[in-house]
Enzyme design. Structure first.
Site, PDB file in Angstrom:
ATOM      1  N   HIS A 104      22.523 -40.473   4.853  1.00 56.30           N
ATOM      2  CA  HIS A 104      22.305 -39.203   5.679  1.00 56.30           C
ATOM      3  C   HIS A 104      20.553 -39.163   5.472  1.00 56.30           C
ATOM      4  CE1 HIS A 104      26.445 -37.992   4.705  1.00 56.30           C
ATOM      5  NE2 HIS A 104      26.316 -37.334   5.860  1.00 56.30           N
ATOM      6  N   ASP A 178      29.323 -43.648  13.117  1.00 58.98           N
ATOM      7  CA  ASP A 178      29.034 -42.385  12.212  1.00 58.98           C
ATOM      8  C   ASP A 178      28.070 -41.696  12.909  1.00 58.98           C
ATOM      9  OD1 ASP A 178      28.982 -40.441  10.180  1.00 58.98           O
ATOM     10  OD2 ASP A 178      28.842 -41.975   8.696  1.00 58.98           O
TER      11      ASP A 178
END
Length: 442
Positions: A104, A178
């Site tokens: 992230h 993702d």
């Protein structure tokens, strides 16, 4: 969703139970409930095999560190979910259990050998493909042993996505990326470039999860790339056929038989059976009411977190204090601390302790949060009767001493904390086992 649906403890809690049946039941119930509200695809389960204590992006999202056990529980959950005609998407291919950077935020580099990838991290993906999983999600990690020396994330690697997953593993289903807004990608590439590279690598679905403007930019970049023949229309048509096949699966009629009664609410069973007792040489568990004068309950303020259930706010009605009072007739003093705890907070809470107290201290994540670690160290030095509960990161066991009393919940859902309190007061026995090796740093 924090209400109206069954909220499950999570993958590592399932790993701590070791129960194939409970994993299958979770898949059935979550699949049925998602289907009832119109959701056909669930971007889960995580089948990463966690092989380091210092993996900030996975921790309790993993079933554990045993690839065969991860394969077994992941397959059970997928079979239950897909029985309800909800497509599962196993993630994060080719496996990010050895990552020590959160994707992230930035791009993790995983330098383990190809053999280690094959034997540990890729094994669950081979197994769930045999199970018939409908989708697989890739991840933003750089793996030199799989993709060569050009430093690019697996998301953009035809060697990993198209050649290995599609051709070598013969995966016929949908390949999802993702979220392309994660730091591992967004820090280095524009969204248009990202989408084109993702399609060239072999994806069917590209996820842009938050920013509508970036979604439009990505769509326009793909449209231009197909019209200019930078991307193959033939490959697009093949992908469209896969997507149509997925739609047909999701439209299939559900099984007409209702779920057995014992399948209706497996979440509580998972919570009860997952709590793990990790050391109690002082014999503090269960608490014996007649010997206790006061219980000091130290809790992180979880009410600030996204997706939290109701009842976590600080006032008198806090559910955990109510749970303690169910079993303890004496005085209960609660002290809330910020998750990002400051030295002044630590000093205040340690100043409340006396040797006559029994302390129940919930530690959120001492691995990545220095304040939580300093609180833990302060409690260990104080000499009081302290029951530690690791509610977020079980790898905090790294900081325990041999005489500490500790319980591990693998999460902080209400039902998990309720099971924790039942065990502390002897209403349940801790039956969970640690789903990873101590100090395993593969």
């Amino acid at each position: 969703f924090t209400s109206g649906l069954c909220l499950f403890p999570g993958n590592m809690a399932l790993g701590a139970t070791g129960s194939y049946d409970l994993a299958f039941q979770q898949g059935l119930v979550s699949g049925r409930e998602l289907k009832n509200i119109g959701i056909d695809i669930n971007l889960s389960p995580v089948i990463d095999v966690i092989t380091t204590y210092h993996n900030p992006g996975i921790t309790i999202r993993s079933f554990g560190d045993d690839p065969l056990e991860v394969s077994r529980l992941g397959s059970a959950l997928i079979m239950g979910m897909q029985k309800m005609k909800v497509a599962a998407a196993a993630k994060h291919f080719p496996g990010k259990g050895a990552a020590e950077v959160d994707a992230h935020l930035d791009l993790p580099v995983i330098t383990i050998s190809r053999q280690t990838f094959e034997e540990i991290h890729l094994l669950p993906f081979r197994k769930v493909i045999e199970t018939g999983v409908k989708g697989i999600m890739t991840t933003h990690i750089y793996c030199p042993s799989l993709a060569g020396q050009e430093k690019r994330p697996a998301t953009f690697s035809p060697e990993i996505i198209n050649h290995y997953l599609r051709k070598k593993l013969h995966f016929p289903g949908i390949i999802f990326s993702d979220d392309l807004e994660m730091g591992a990608i967004a820090r280095y590439y524009s969204i248009g470039e990202t989408c084109i590279k993702g399609i060239l690598a072999g994806h069917d679905f590209l996820l842009i999860c938050s920013d509508y403007q970036k979604q439009r930019e990505g769509f326009n970049a793909l449209q231009d790339a197909f019209q200019s023949s930078l991307l193959s229309m033939e490959e697009l048509e093949i992908s469209v056929k896969r997507i149509k096949s997925l739609k047909e699966f999701c439209r299939e009629e559900l099984p007409k038989t209702s779920l057995p009664e014992e399948f209706q609410s497996p979440a509580g069973k998972i919570a009860d059976r997952s709590i793990t007792l990790f050391g109690d040489k002082m014999g503090l568990i269960p608490i014996k009411n007649e010997k206790e004068k006061r219980i000091l309950l130290i809790m992180p303020d979880l009410s600030i977190l996204d997706g939290i259930e109701e009842g976590y706010s600080e006032p008198e009605e806090h559910f955990l204090k109510k749970e303690v009072k169910k079993y303890f007739p004496g005085k209960v003093v609660d002290y809330f601390i910020p998750i990002e705890i400051k030295p002044t907070d630590i000093k205040k809470v340690l100043g409340l302790l006396s040797k006559e107290d029994t302390v129940i201290a919930l530690i959120f994540d001492a691995q990545t949060n220095s304040g939580q670690r300093h609180l833990l160290e302060g409690l260990q030095k104080k000499g009081a009767s302290v029951i530690l509960a690791f509610i977020r990161n079980p790898f905090d066991i790294e900081f325990l001493s041999p005489i500490d009393t500790c319980l591990i919940t693998y999460g902080f859902r209400k039902l998990q904390l309720s099971s924790l309190i039942k065990i502390i007061f002897g209403k349940l026995t801790a039956k969970g086992h640690l789903p990873f090796q101590e100090k395993n740093e593969t």
